[in-house]
Design a protein around this motif. Sequence first.
Motif, PDB file in Angstrom:
ATOM      1  N   ARG A  87     -44.666  34.616 -46.739  1.00 48.05           N
ATOM      2  CA  ARG A  87     -43.542  34.789 -45.471  1.00 48.05           C
ATOM      3  C   ARG A  87     -44.093  35.754 -44.757  1.00 48.05           C
ATOM      4  NH1 ARG A  87     -38.321  32.128 -47.781  1.00 48.05           N
ATOM      5  NH2 ARG A  87     -39.508  31.449 -48.529  1.00 48.05           N
TER       6      ARG A  87
ATOM      7  N   TYR B 119     -44.420  35.988 -40.729  1.00 44.51           N
ATOM      8  CA  TYR B 119     -43.875  36.184 -38.952  1.00 44.51           C
ATOM      9  C   TYR B 119     -44.788  37.080 -38.561  1.00 44.51           C
ATOM     10  CZ  TYR B 119     -39.062  35.496 -41.178  1.00 44.51           C
ATOM     11  OH  TYR B 119     -37.860  34.892 -41.133  1.00 44.51           O
TER      12      TYR B 119
ATOM     13  N   LYS C 127     -45.528  36.614 -34.608  1.00 43.13           N
ATOM     14  CA  LYS C 127     -45.151  38.272 -33.560  1.00 43.13           C
ATOM     15  C   LYS C 127     -46.265  37.063 -32.630  1.00 43.13           C
ATOM     16  CE  LYS C 127     -44.589  41.864 -33.129  1.00 43.13           C
ATOM     17  NZ  LYS C 127     -43.527  42.889 -32.593  1.00 43.13           N
TER      18      LYS C 127
ATOM     19  N   ASP D 247     -39.784  42.623 -33.207  1.00 44.83           N
ATOM     20  CA  ASP D 247     -39.592  41.773 -34.724  1.00 44.83           C
ATOM     21  C   ASP D 247     -38.549  41.213 -34.312  1.00 44.83           C
ATOM     22  OD1 ASP D 247     -42.387  42.891 -35.276  1.00 44.83           O
ATOM     23  OD2 ASP D 247     -41.413  44.752 -36.440  1.00 44.83           O
TER      24      ASP D 247
ATOM     25  N   ILE E 229     -38.625  37.561 -32.579  1.00 49.04           N
ATOM     26  CA  ILE E 229     -39.908  36.408 -33.466  1.00 49.04           C
ATOM     27  C   ILE E 229     -38.062  36.506 -34.971  1.00 49.04           C
ATOM     28  CG2 ILE E 229     -40.879  37.688 -35.563  1.00 49.04           C
ATOM     29  CD1 ILE E 229     -42.138  35.650 -33.238  1.00 49.04           C
ATOM     30  N   VAL E 230     -37.756  37.197 -35.300  1.00 50.56           N
ATOM     31  CA  VAL E 230     -35.662  36.820 -36.381  1.00 50.56           C
ATOM     32  C   VAL E 230     -35.704  36.377 -35.671  1.00 50.56           C
ATOM     33  CG1 VAL E 230     -35.151  37.948 -38.499  1.00 50.56           C
ATOM     34  CG2 VAL E 230     -37.614  39.113 -38.369  1.00 50.56           C
TER      35      VAL E 230
ATOM     36  N   SER F 247     -36.688  32.389 -35.987  1.00 48.03           N
ATOM     37  CA  SER F 247     -36.394  32.226 -36.468  1.00 48.03           C
ATOM     38  C   SER F 247     -35.079  31.255 -37.202  1.00 48.03           C
ATOM     39  CB  SER F 247     -37.624  32.984 -36.972  1.00 48.03           C
ATOM     40  OG  SER F 247     -37.017  33.828 -38.277  1.00 48.03           O
TER      41      SER F 247
ATOM     42  N   PHE G  12     -40.918  27.339 -36.626  1.00 51.49           N
ATOM     43  CA  PHE G  12     -40.732  28.593 -37.154  1.00 51.49           C
ATOM     44  C   PHE G  12     -40.756  28.100 -38.999  1.00 51.49           C
ATOM     45  CE2 PHE G  12     -40.475  32.141 -33.711  1.00 51.49           C
ATOM     46  CZ  PHE G  12     -41.563  31.440 -33.298  1.00 51.49           C
TER      47      PHE G  12
ATOM     48  N   LEU H 182     -42.930  29.048 -42.077  1.00 51.40           N
ATOM     49  CA  LEU H 182     -42.462  30.159 -43.245  1.00 51.40           C
ATOM     50  C   LEU H 182     -42.276  29.344 -44.426  1.00 51.40           C
ATOM     51  CD1 LEU H 182     -40.346  32.437 -40.102  1.00 51.40           C
ATOM     52  CD2 LEU H 182     -42.166  33.532 -41.232  1.00 51.40           C
TER      53      LEU H 182
ATOM     54  N   VAL I 132     -33.256  34.711 -42.800  1.00 51.10           N
ATOM     55  CA  VAL I 132     -34.349  35.123 -42.674  1.00 51.10           C
ATOM     56  C   VAL I 132     -34.251  35.801 -42.515  1.00 51.10           C
ATOM     57  CG1 VAL I 132     -34.890  33.018 -40.360  1.00 51.10           C
ATOM     58  CG2 VAL I 132     -33.177  35.512 -40.093  1.00 51.10           C
TER      59      VAL I 132
ATOM     60  N   SER J  35     -35.536  42.275 -39.727  1.00 51.93           N
ATOM     61  CA  SER J  35     -35.863  42.411 -38.660  1.00 51.93           C
ATOM     62  C   SER J  35     -37.207  43.443 -39.139  1.00 51.93           C
ATOM     63  CB  SER J  35     -35.995  42.957 -37.340  1.00 51.93           C
ATOM     64  OG  SER J  35     -34.988  43.908 -37.493  1.00 51.93           O
TER      65      SER J  35
ATOM     66  N   LEU K  99     -40.231  43.740 -41.127  1.00 46.04           N
ATOM     67  CA  LEU K  99     -41.842  43.806 -41.100  1.00 46.04           C
ATOM     68  C   LEU K  99     -41.973  45.129 -40.904  1.00 46.04           C
ATOM     69  CD1 LEU K  99     -40.726  40.773 -38.247  1.00 46.04           C
ATOM     70  CD2 LEU K  99     -41.639  40.306 -40.639  1.00 46.04           C
TER      71      LEU K  99
END
Length: 337
Positions: A60, A64, A68, A75, A78-79, A82, A88, A92, A100, A103, A106
């Motif tokens: 996962r 991510y 991205k 970061d 993208i979170v 999702s 998304f 994932l 989720v 961030s 990541l």
Amino acid sequence: MIQRQETLVLSPYLELYNLVVPKNNMLRQINELVDFSFVYEELKENYCLYNGRNAIDPIRMFKYLLLKTIFQLSDEDIVERSKYDMSFKYFLGMAPEDPVVDSSSLTKFRKLRLKNLNLLDLLIQKTVEIALEKGIIQSQAIIVDSTHTKARYNQRSPREILQDRSRKLRKAVYKADESLKDQLPTKNTNDVLEDEIAYCQGLIGVIEAKGGICALPKIKEPLNLLKETITDDLEHLRISEDQDAMVGHKSANSSFFGYKTHIAMTEERMITAAVVTTGEKNDGKSKERYKIEARNSELKHRHGYDVASSSGLVGMELQGAIAIFTVNLKRILKLMK
């Protein structure tokens, strides 16, 4: 402690994916094309296998990073996406109602779990294996050339980078609500990097305290970029400008400061090998330049490869690995149609 990703948990909402993520959705197609279990084998040395809390599933986390690169988002963005984008969540391996990651996870994943890996060769090899399995690569000829990537901090000082990004954020805020101008902290006027960082952190704090204005895309994106620059690259900012980047030449009269990625590609436009170097290294000589230029253009303009996303050669290799993995998968999907 590393744990293997389970199949989608039992959920009364799983049928939503069949309704809102069509079969021609690119993320669904990538999921069906790639067996991502190879991620476990490659990353297990960087996890404790028996002790501690369960880590966030490495597949996962890897996905991510892939998202991205595909969508060129920070970061945090993208979170955030999702949370509500069902394609998304499907990609994932999450149930629609699953929470989720934070961030900040990541950043930790990039720094702690991907270290000491030859990810560039690994991901290229994986896509080449898929292409051969699908009968896509038929040609024998190899096209060789290179593409340049500007350093994230270019030849400006870290303080100048922070000034530029905080300036763009202030400009976006003023356009949205000019009355906030008097409420923002006083700009730093000295040359001390730590003071500039402190100013940027104060600016971020004041804007976030205003609540609703942060939801505006024209403010949210420069805000998140400034936050990510401080949190993800704080140690690089305190060191100085990118020390690995070098001056290179695109032509006799044109130079740049950064890196080169030397690429080998088949006539089907599948990248089969790549090496990331500092910018001063010599280019390869390409006989079918228009083909490789098209691939270079996609890397740069659709997947952010025109500017380094972090400082240092190691970060550039990671960026290259994910970007090339992405364009190769997209090329496979196109040639399979």
